[in-house]
Design a protein around this motif. Structure first.
Motif, short mmCIF file in Angstrom:
data_model
loop_
_atom_site.label_atom_id
_atom_site.label_comp_id
_atom_site.label_asym_id
_atom_site.label_seq_id
_atom_site.Cartn_x
_atom_site.Cartn_y
_atom_site.Cartn_z
N MET A 42 -59.10 -9.24 -15.38
CA MET A 42 -60.38 -9.82 -15.78
C MET A 42 -60.40 -10.17 -17.26
O MET A 42 -60.88 -11.22 -17.65
N ALA A 101 -68.78 -3.22 -7.67
CA ALA A 101 -68.95 -3.49 -9.10
C ALA A 101 -67.89 -4.48 -9.57
O ALA A 101 -68.18 -5.39 -10.35
N SER A 102 -66.65 -4.33 -9.08
CA SER A 102 -65.62 -5.26 -9.54
C SER A 102 -65.87 -6.66 -8.98
O SER A 102 -65.68 -7.66 -9.69
N SER A 148 -68.78 -7.87 -8.43
CA SER A 148 -69.92 -8.37 -9.21
C SER A 148 -69.50 -8.85 -10.59
O SER A 148 -70.26 -9.55 -11.27
N GLY A 149 -68.29 -8.46 -11.02
CA GLY A 149 -67.81 -8.89 -12.34
C GLY A 149 -67.30 -10.33 -12.33
O GLY A 149 -67.18 -10.95 -13.39
N HIS A 181 -68.94 -13.15 -14.19
CA HIS A 181 -69.02 -12.98 -15.65
C HIS A 181 -67.71 -13.31 -16.36
O HIS A 181 -67.59 -13.05 -17.55
#
Ligand SMILES: [Zn+2]
Length: 338
Positions: free
Chosen positions: A98, A229-230, A232-233, A236
């Motif tokens: 990421m 959560a990952s 959802s990243g 971004h």
């Protein structure tokens, strides 16, 4: 050459990804292939049953794909592919992928990433060509694999993040679940099933039934949090690496599949598709060629979707409290009431 479009279903397991893939398989321009990240081990090495009921190497669809992509089954070194996959698409590399868009092997000057990405590019292209469709639906779930796919020029990636109530996932994870019968998977093909049918499939302990792994409440809640959560990243990531992203809740999918899928595909910049095969909560599923996945993949025919909320009645209070405590922040963010 035009890039292969991929709808990548990301998120945790036991969240309805197989069902979603099967529904998307019914769209005029897409083909569902299950969890493609497992093709090297479960397909090439283990020769496990495809969604059509045939063993992987005997499935005509996969034979045609492999011949187009790699020449033949024999010409591809599946073990080498599996090793490359394991050394690149690891969940623990997600932060590095990421932040830097790199994997450790690359920093050491390895040529492996290139070779692996080239093979994936050929694989997805061959799937599109053999199926005669322009979109591949891959329910691999893991975000590490999505981030590796996003680096490949021949792949036009869209991430569909599927979320399900963490307590329902934990409840499902606490139970034994057969994946397939080793002797003859096709006996699991049944014409009509509901979305919750997987949890009621009968099986016997004859040594040929593979059981999907079980998890305790704490592990399930932590895995749920990490995976969601990952995923959802992804929206971004920096602008030059923008990946179209949409989030879909399992509960919304089952309640109103037409609206939920239409909206999600629209957000993925794929336009509003023809969803006339969905009538209310009634969906017609065709035969698919899914790798891995839940045993519901073996079902085709008409399905009346029903929400599987057995956890509300049957989950142990202590487990429910534990899972709620660990996941509450993300659950609220996804619009669940606690
Ligand atoms: Zn097949």
């Amino acid at each position: 050459m035009e890039a292969s479009r991929v709808i990548y279903i990301a998120g945790d397991g036991r969240s309805g990804g197989t069902l979603l893939g099967q529904i998307l398989d019914g769209l005029s321009d897409s083909v569902y292939v299950g969890e493609l990240r497992n093709i090297w081990h479960e397909g090439f090495e283990q020769n496990e049953p495809c969604g059509c009921g045939e063993r992987f190497r005997h499935c005509e669809f996969w034979r045609a794909v492999v011949e187009k992509a790699f020449g033949s089954f024999e010409r591809l070194d599946a073990r080498a592919m599996l090793n490359m996959h394991r050394s690149l698409a690891r969940e623990r590399y997600i932060p590095m992928l990421m932040l830097l868009n790199r994997v450790p092997a690359e920093l050491l000057g390895s040529k492996l990433p290139r070779a692996y990405e080239d093979a994936l590019s050929r694989l997805y292209r061959a799937i599109c060509q053999v199926a005669g469709k322009s979109v591949v639906v891959d329910s691999s779930r893991e975000v590490s694999q999505a981030l590796v796919l996003a680096r490949i020029p021949g792949i036009d990636l869209r991430v569909l993040h599927l979320v399900r109530d963490s307590r329902a996932v934990a409840f499902s994870n606490s139970r034994r679940k057969p994946q397939f019968r080793g002797d003859n998977a096709s006996q699991h093909r049944k014409p009509v099933l509901t979305s919750s049918a997987s949890s009621t499939l009968a099986f016997d302990e004859d040594g040929t039934t593979r059981i999907l792994p079980r998890q305790g409440a704490v592990t399930s809640a932590l895995v749920w949090t990490w995976r969601n959560a990952s995923a959802s990243g992804i929206p971004h990531l920096r602008r030059r690496r923008k990946i179209p992203y949409a989030r879909l809740r399992y509960e919304d999918l089952v309640r109103d599949p037409r609206e939920a899928i239409g909206r999600a595909l629209d957000e993925l910049e794929l336009g509003r598709p023809d969803l006339s095969m969905i009538d209310g909560t009634y969906v017609k599923l065709g035969v698919n060629h899914a790798i891995s996945g839940n045993p519901v993949k073996f079902n085709s025919g008409g399905v009346d979707l029903r929400i599987d909320d057995e956890w509300r009645r049957a989950m142990r209070e202590r487990d429910r409290r534990t899972v709620t405590l660990i996941t509450s922040q993300l659950m609220r963010r996804y619009g669940y009431t606690i």
